[in-house]
Scaffold this motif. Structure first.
Motif, PDB file in Angstrom:
ATOM      1  N   GLY A   7      93.003 -21.811  58.791  1.00 61.25           N
ATOM      2  CA  GLY A   7      93.274 -21.360  57.430  1.00 61.25           C
ATOM      3  C   GLY A   7      94.762 -21.434  57.130  1.00 61.25           C
ATOM      4  N   ASN A   8      95.124 -21.337  55.837  1.00 61.46           N
ATOM      5  CA  ASN A   8      96.537 -21.368  55.416  1.00 61.46           C
ATOM      6  C   ASN A   8      97.255 -22.594  55.963  1.00 61.46           C
ATOM      7  OD1 ASN A   8      96.331 -18.863  54.033  1.00 61.46           O
ATOM      8  ND2 ASN A   8      96.582 -17.772  55.971  1.00 61.46           N
ATOM      9  N   GLY A   9      96.608 -23.737  55.861  1.00 57.92           N
ATOM     10  CA  GLY A   9      97.219 -24.982  56.287  1.00 57.92           C
ATOM     11  C   GLY A   9      97.031 -25.320  57.749  1.00 57.92           C
ATOM     12  N   ILE A  10      96.346 -24.467  58.507  1.00 61.45           N
ATOM     13  CA  ILE A  10      96.061 -24.719  59.922  1.00 61.45           C
ATOM     14  C   ILE A  10      94.599 -25.140  60.048  1.00 61.45           C
ATOM     15  CG2 ILE A  10      96.032 -23.787  62.247  1.00 61.45           C
ATOM     16  CD1 ILE A  10      98.806 -23.970  61.032  1.00 61.45           C
ATOM     17  N   LEU A  11      94.359 -26.332  60.627  1.00 62.64           N
ATOM     18  CA  LEU A  11      93.016 -26.881  60.755  1.00 62.64           C
ATOM     19  C   LEU A  11      92.691 -27.083  62.230  1.00 62.64           C
ATOM     20  CD1 LEU A  11      93.387 -29.737  58.083  1.00 62.64           C
ATOM     21  CD2 LEU A  11      92.869 -27.325  57.675  1.00 62.64           C
ATOM     22  N   VAL A  29     103.237 -30.786  54.548  1.00 62.91           N
ATOM     23  CA  VAL A  29     102.784 -31.980  53.828  1.00 62.91           C
ATOM     24  C   VAL A  29     102.759 -31.670  52.335  1.00 62.91           C
ATOM     25  CG1 VAL A  29     100.922 -33.647  53.540  1.00 62.91           C
ATOM     26  CG2 VAL A  29     101.390 -32.685  55.804  1.00 62.91           C
ATOM     27  N   PRO A  30     103.384 -32.505  51.502  1.00 66.06           N
ATOM     28  CA  PRO A  30     103.409 -32.221  50.056  1.00 66.06           C
ATOM     29  C   PRO A  30     102.006 -32.179  49.451  1.00 66.06           C
ATOM     30  CG  PRO A  30     105.028 -33.892  50.623  1.00 66.06           C
ATOM     31  CD  PRO A  30     104.187 -33.689  51.850  1.00 66.06           C
ATOM     32  N   THR A  53      95.432 -31.552  47.085  1.00 62.96           N
ATOM     33  CA  THR A  53      95.225 -31.900  48.485  1.00 62.96           C
ATOM     34  C   THR A  53      96.564 -32.259  49.112  1.00 62.96           C
ATOM     35  OG1 THR A  53      93.909 -33.279  49.979  1.00 62.96           O
ATOM     36  CG2 THR A  53      94.839 -34.365  48.048  1.00 62.96           C
ATOM     37  N   ARG A  54      96.668 -32.022  50.419  1.00 59.37           N
ATOM     38  CA  ARG A  54      97.883 -32.356  51.160  1.00 59.37           C
ATOM     39  C   ARG A  54      97.902 -33.857  51.403  1.00 59.37           C
ATOM     40  NH1 ARG A  54     101.564 -28.012  51.520  1.00 59.37           N
ATOM     41  NH2 ARG A  54     100.336 -26.108  51.462  1.00 59.37           N
ATOM     42  N   TYR A  55      98.833 -34.549  50.740  1.00 58.42           N
ATOM     43  CA  TYR A  55      98.828 -36.014  50.733  1.00 58.42           C
ATOM     44  C   TYR A  55     100.245 -36.535  50.951  1.00 58.42           C
ATOM     45  CZ  TYR A  55      98.290 -40.759  48.811  1.00 58.42           C
ATOM     46  OH  TYR A  55      98.307 -42.115  48.625  1.00 58.42           O
ATOM     47  N   PRO A  56     100.568 -37.030  52.169  1.00 64.49           N
ATOM     48  CA  PRO A  56     101.926 -37.520  52.417  1.00 64.49           C
ATOM     49  C   PRO A  56     102.136 -38.924  51.863  1.00 64.49           C
ATOM     50  CG  PRO A  56     100.597 -37.698  54.403  1.00 64.49           C
ATOM     51  CD  PRO A  56      99.718 -37.059  53.367  1.00 64.49           C
ATOM     52  N   LYS A  57     103.143 -39.069  51.037  1.00 66.14           N
ATOM     53  CA  LYS A  57     103.571 -40.399  50.596  1.00 66.14           C
ATOM     54  C   LYS A  57     104.503 -40.994  51.661  1.00 66.14           C
ATOM     55  CE  LYS A  57     101.586 -40.537  46.475  1.00 66.14           C
ATOM     56  NZ  LYS A  57     102.388 -40.684  45.258  1.00 66.14           N
ATOM     57  N   ASN A  90     104.249 -35.747  57.959  1.00 73.19           N
ATOM     58  CA  ASN A  90     102.828 -35.796  58.299  1.00 73.19           C
ATOM     59  C   ASN A  90     102.394 -34.453  58.883  1.00 73.19           C
ATOM     60  OD1 ASN A  90     101.687 -38.418  57.690  1.00 73.19           O
ATOM     61  ND2 ASN A  90     103.121 -39.264  59.185  1.00 73.19           N
ATOM     62  N   PRO A  91     101.106 -34.210  59.056  1.00 79.19           N
ATOM     63  CA  PRO A  91     100.671 -32.983  59.724  1.00 79.19           C
ATOM     64  C   PRO A  91     101.226 -32.919  61.149  1.00 79.19           C
ATOM     65  CG  PRO A  91      98.818 -34.080  58.668  1.00 79.19           C
ATOM     66  CD  PRO A  91      99.966 -35.028  58.597  1.00 79.19           C
ATOM     67  N   GLU A  92     101.555 -31.732  61.597  1.00 74.14           N
ATOM     68  CA  GLU A  92     101.957 -31.527  62.986  1.00 74.14           C
ATOM     69  C   GLU A  92     100.692 -31.290  63.803  1.00 74.14           C
ATOM     70  OE1 GLU A  92     104.696 -28.291  62.927  1.00 74.14           O
ATOM     71  OE2 GLU A  92     106.230 -29.396  61.808  1.00 74.14           O
ATOM     72  N   VAL A  93     100.496 -32.133  64.837  1.00 73.44           N
ATOM     73  CA  VAL A  93      99.218 -32.161  65.545  1.00 73.44           C
ATOM     74  C   VAL A  93      99.392 -31.755  67.008  1.00 73.44           C
ATOM     75  CG1 VAL A  93      97.235 -33.571  66.193  1.00 73.44           C
ATOM     76  CG2 VAL A  93      98.398 -33.983  64.017  1.00 73.44           C
ATOM     77  N   LYS A  94      98.506 -30.890  67.477  1.00 74.96           N
ATOM     78  CA  LYS A  94      98.419 -30.522  68.888  1.00 74.96           C
ATOM     79  C   LYS A  94      97.036 -30.916  69.402  1.00 74.96           C
ATOM     80  CE  LYS A  94     100.021 -26.446  70.096  1.00 74.96           C
ATOM     81  NZ  LYS A  94     100.244 -24.976  70.106  1.00 74.96           N
TER      82      LYS A  94
END
Length: 402
Positions: free
Chosen positions: A151-155, A196-197, A214-218, A223-227
């Motif tokens: 939630g809150n931008g964490i997926l 992400v904008p 929606t979070r959409y990087p141009k 980009n999303p920070e991924v673990k």
């Protein structure tokens, strides 16, 4: 002229009355009926020992006589093994379907469960809810929440838009978790897309439409920070792979080793001219480089799970690469050392259909003799004995090998 207008008016009135009559009839038909008026098509399950097909219809199994077409309810000869299992999302809840019938296994209609996936041994189902990852033990119906910060931008286990669209592919349906072959663990991606904008998307649906964000990087945007994490099926501590999530990087679809002892992760920088396959130690998250590929232009990330194919229970693997300018297959040992090329030449391998390890042969589809046509070929794992299996100026697709 007046007569013609009168006739046209009468015709239009008749058509309007007929339309109103049809609308009333449709309303009468739907009155008291459930809102869902579509259903799942029958699916093939297996062949019986006496060569009769078994299909699933609305969660029930039927055996079909191939001569007469007559259907009758089917029960597996082995009562200890359920030959058919499925988990469906109905009204935002999960329905477990087996040859014994249907059972509702979640009850949260206001919150959608997404991407349910059965474990390889059929004893658990994993899914995401509110951007967190869950499992259910199908024998006890015990639900376990594996992640807590969604939630809150964490997926967790649910992909951000850019990974869904550009990396994992639309076929993923946003799913970003993967069962281990031994059903003991789940690998998943945790994505933080807060940087992400946000991009507005206007939809024409409904009477007045609506605006969706929606979070959409141009180009050039964060980009999303991924673990990459691995967690036990019953929960507990999450083992994070040793990557810096703050780095500007991409992760492709991961691969479990056949025995579930380790996870292989595809990594590349944002410049995309380098690809490294790492083996992740499940005990401490440390990584070991298995294979490294570099190209002057860019390397496509694998979104179909077709780049690596393990052989001999993980002692060797087939690696697909277009580093030569053509997509070809290469045989490697489990430590990443290249043994040799399986295919080579001025043509592109599009799909590996089957590996016959006993005869050491690979069946694959490519465009070789005619670049406009797809054909089936066979070749030895050592690259010898290339043989074309289909002929004619046709496309040979949807090939089914016995």
């Amino acid at each position: 002229m007046m007569i013609i207008r009168f006739l046209i008016s009468c015709l239009l009135l008749c058509q309007l009355a007929d339309a109103q009559k049809k609308e009333l009839t449709l309303q009468q038909m739907l009155k008291g009926a459930p809102h869902q008026i579509t259903g799942q098509l029958p699916e093939f399950v297996e062949w019986t020992n006496d060569n009769k097909p078994v299909i699933s219809k609305q969660g029930l199994l039927y055996e079909i006589d191939p001569v007469t077409g007559i259907e009758k309810p089917y029960q597996s000869a082995n009562s200890k093994k359920e030959i058919f299992q499925d988990v469906q999302v109905v009204n935002n809840d999960l329905i477990y379907v087996s040859e014994n019938g249907k059972d509702q296994i979640t009850s949260s209609p206001s919150v959608a469960e997404q991407n349910p996936t059965l474990s390889p041994d059929g004893k658990y189902v994993a899914f995401t809810r509110n951007n967190n990852l869950y499992t259910i033990n199908l024998s006890t119906l015990q639900e376990t929440q594996l992640t807590l910060d969604g939630g809150n931008g964490i997926l967790n286990g649910y992909a951000s838009w850019v990974y869904y669209e550009e990396i994992l592919g639309r076929a993923s349906n946003y799913k970003s978790y993967w069962w281990s072959p031994d059903s003991k663990s789940i690998a998943f991606m945790r994505m933080d897309e807060n940087k992400v904008p946000v991009f507005p998307i206007v939809s024409e649906e409904g009477v007045h439409g609506y605006t969706e964000e929606t979070r959409y990087p141009k180009a050039g945007d964060p980009n999303p920070e991924v673990k990459i994490g691995v967690v036990g099926v019953e929960g507990g501590n999450i083992q994070w792979a040793d990557f810096n999530e703050k780095a500007d990087q991409y992760f492709g679809m991961p691969y479990w080793k056949p025995d579930g002892s380790a996870l292989w992760v595809q990594w590349m920088p944002r410049t995309q001219e380098q690809l490294i396959v790492y083996e992740i130690n499940l005990a401490n998250g440390s990584k070991k480089e298995i294979l490294k590929e570099e190209q002057k232009t860019w390397i496509d990330l694998d979104d179909q799970g077709e780049r690596i194919r393990f052989l001999n229970n993980g002692k060797q693997f087939i690696y697909k690469s277009d580093a030569s300018g053509w997509n070809h297959l290469y045989l490697h040992d489990v430590n990443g050392k290249r043994i040799g090329a399986i295919t080579s030449g001025n043509y592109t391998v599009t799909e590996v259909l089957m590996v016959d390890e006993k005869k050491k042969q690979v069946y694959f589809v490519c465009r070789k003799d005619n670049s406009a046509c797809f054909d089936l070929y066979r070749v030895g794992l050592n690259g010898s004995g290339l043989k074309r299996m289909t002929f004619g100026k046709y496309n040979h697709r949807n090939i089914s090998l016995s």
